[in-house]
Write an enzyme that holds these catalytic residues in place. Sequence first.
Site, PDB file in Angstrom:
ATOM      1  N   ARG A  12      26.967   9.024 -46.052  1.00  7.78           N
ATOM      2  CA  ARG A  12      26.082   9.407 -47.124  1.00  7.78           C
ATOM      3  C   ARG A  12      26.885  10.275 -48.088  1.00  7.78           C
ATOM      4  O   ARG A  12      26.405  10.273 -49.230  1.00  7.78           O
ATOM      5  CB  ARG A  12      24.787   9.799 -46.815  1.00  7.78           C
ATOM      6  CG  ARG A  12      24.070   9.034 -45.830  1.00  7.78           C
ATOM      7  CD  ARG A  12      22.599   9.722 -45.569  1.00  7.78           C
ATOM      8  NE  ARG A  12      22.571  10.986 -44.933  1.00  7.78           N
ATOM      9  CZ  ARG A  12      22.238  12.145 -45.295  1.00  7.78           C
ATOM     10  NH1 ARG A  12      21.788  12.341 -46.577  1.00  7.78           N
ATOM     11  NH2 ARG A  12      22.344  13.180 -44.682  1.00  7.78           N
ATOM     12  N   ARG A  14      30.182  10.998 -50.858  1.00  6.27           N
ATOM     13  CA  ARG A  14      30.485  10.152 -51.860  1.00  6.27           C
ATOM     14  C   ARG A  14      31.820   9.417 -51.192  1.00  6.27           C
ATOM     15  O   ARG A  14      31.955   8.241 -51.805  1.00  6.27           O
ATOM     16  CB  ARG A  14      30.878  10.904 -53.147  1.00  6.27           C
ATOM     17  CG  ARG A  14      29.762  11.550 -53.973  1.00  6.27           C
ATOM     18  CD  ARG A  14      30.111  12.470 -55.000  1.00  6.27           C
ATOM     19  NE  ARG A  14      30.507  13.984 -54.435  1.00  6.27           N
ATOM     20  CZ  ARG A  14      30.470  14.928 -54.923  1.00  6.27           C
ATOM     21  NH1 ARG A  14      30.231  15.167 -56.326  1.00  6.27           N
ATOM     22  NH2 ARG A  14      30.765  16.001 -54.260  1.00  6.27           N
ATOM     23  N   THR A 101      39.976  14.687 -44.522  1.00  8.58           N
ATOM     24  CA  THR A 101      39.586  16.034 -45.023  1.00  8.58           C
ATOM     25  C   THR A 101      40.439  16.862 -45.053  1.00  8.58           C
ATOM     26  O   THR A 101      41.492  16.885 -44.469  1.00  8.58           O
ATOM     27  CB  THR A 101      38.668  16.639 -43.807  1.00  8.58           C
ATOM     28  OG1 THR A 101      37.305  15.496 -43.712  1.00  8.58           O
ATOM     29  CG2 THR A 101      38.041  18.016 -44.248  1.00  8.58           C
ATOM     30  N   HIS A 156      39.952  19.519 -59.755  1.00 11.00           N
ATOM     31  CA  HIS A 156      38.752  18.680 -59.238  1.00 11.00           C
ATOM     32  C   HIS A 156      37.449  19.139 -59.405  1.00 11.00           C
ATOM     33  O   HIS A 156      37.391  19.995 -60.298  1.00 11.00           O
ATOM     34  CB  HIS A 156      38.988  19.161 -57.786  1.00 11.00           C
ATOM     35  CG  HIS A 156      40.254  18.517 -56.865  1.00 11.00           C
ATOM     36  ND1 HIS A 156      41.483  18.802 -56.991  1.00 11.00           N
ATOM     37  CD2 HIS A 156      40.135  17.109 -56.016  1.00 11.00           C
ATOM     38  CE1 HIS A 156      42.339  17.980 -56.417  1.00 11.00           C
ATOM     39  NE2 HIS A 156      41.672  17.087 -55.625  1.00 11.00           N
ATOM     40  N   LYS A 160      34.153  21.148 -54.909  1.00 11.89           N
ATOM     41  CA  LYS A 160      35.122  21.049 -53.967  1.00 11.89           C
ATOM     42  C   LYS A 160      35.372  22.429 -53.266  1.00 11.89           C
ATOM     43  O   LYS A 160      35.423  23.324 -54.187  1.00 11.89           O
ATOM     44  CB  LYS A 160      36.400  20.835 -54.615  1.00 11.89           C
ATOM     45  CG  LYS A 160      37.742  20.501 -53.669  1.00 11.89           C
ATOM     46  CD  LYS A 160      39.050  19.954 -54.143  1.00 11.89           C
ATOM     47  CE  LYS A 160      40.179  19.743 -53.155  1.00 11.89           C
ATOM     48  NZ  LYS A 160      39.543  19.269 -52.119  1.00 11.89           N
TER      49      LYS A 160
END
Length: 267
Positions: A12, A14, A101, A156, A160
């Site tokens: 779920r 992005r 990640t 970013h 983040k």
Amino acid sequence: MSIVKIIIAGPRGRMGSEAVKLVTNTEQFELVAVLDHKFDGMMLSDIEGFQSISSVPVYTDIVKCLETIEADVLIDLTTPEVGMYHAKTALEYNVRPVVGTTGFSKGNLDELQQICEEKKLGCIIAPNFAIGAVLMMKFSQMAAKYFNDVEIIEMHHDQKLDAPSGTAVKTAEMISAVRAAKRQGHPNEKETLPGARGAEFDGMHVHSVRLPGLVAHQQVLFGSDGQTLTIRHDSYNRSSFMSGVKVAVESVMKNPSFVYGLENILE
């Protein structure tokens, strides 16, 4: 053509939702389950936004998932802590992790590499899955042989968690491997506001920008007498990362070893 059976952690999110689209739209891939912190025991089609995807169960417990579902690859797009746990657990069940990640420590990477060597199983950890970003890092490493003065600016979105980004750290590591160590700037330089010159890596300066409206952007600035060189990459949406995810999944099925950085599998 053999089918690659895939579990996605964080569907779920992005990035995760883009990965779901990638897997379900790729002929040789099959989405067999997802890992989420909610909706245990439900089907993915029961969740808003995924109604068209049938026969994909949702699990909150990776152990239960791996004991129930036959899979080849786990795509993890969550957080460093969860991603590390998922990667280690997947390897224990002979499932190959592909992790996007950032924020893994050197100790984390060393541990995963050791497990891969013991299991003779592939694992790919990629700070950035955008092919253009990987080329930006490779081009920067090439330029660093000729330009000794360099600063990295990564930009970013404001949600983040880690700073600097994994891409910026990886870029600095790649540059450092070919660049003669040098402390940049005036020898008597003084920050009148702490942190004004950014973080320091082997004499280079790394700057992090966080703003709403940004996705993932980085520029590497090189300077020399009478000239500068700027190498820049921009991701405007998260679909830009999916070509790299696809390459990583295909590669991890063939390569029974640990890989850190997509640049190591690009031909």
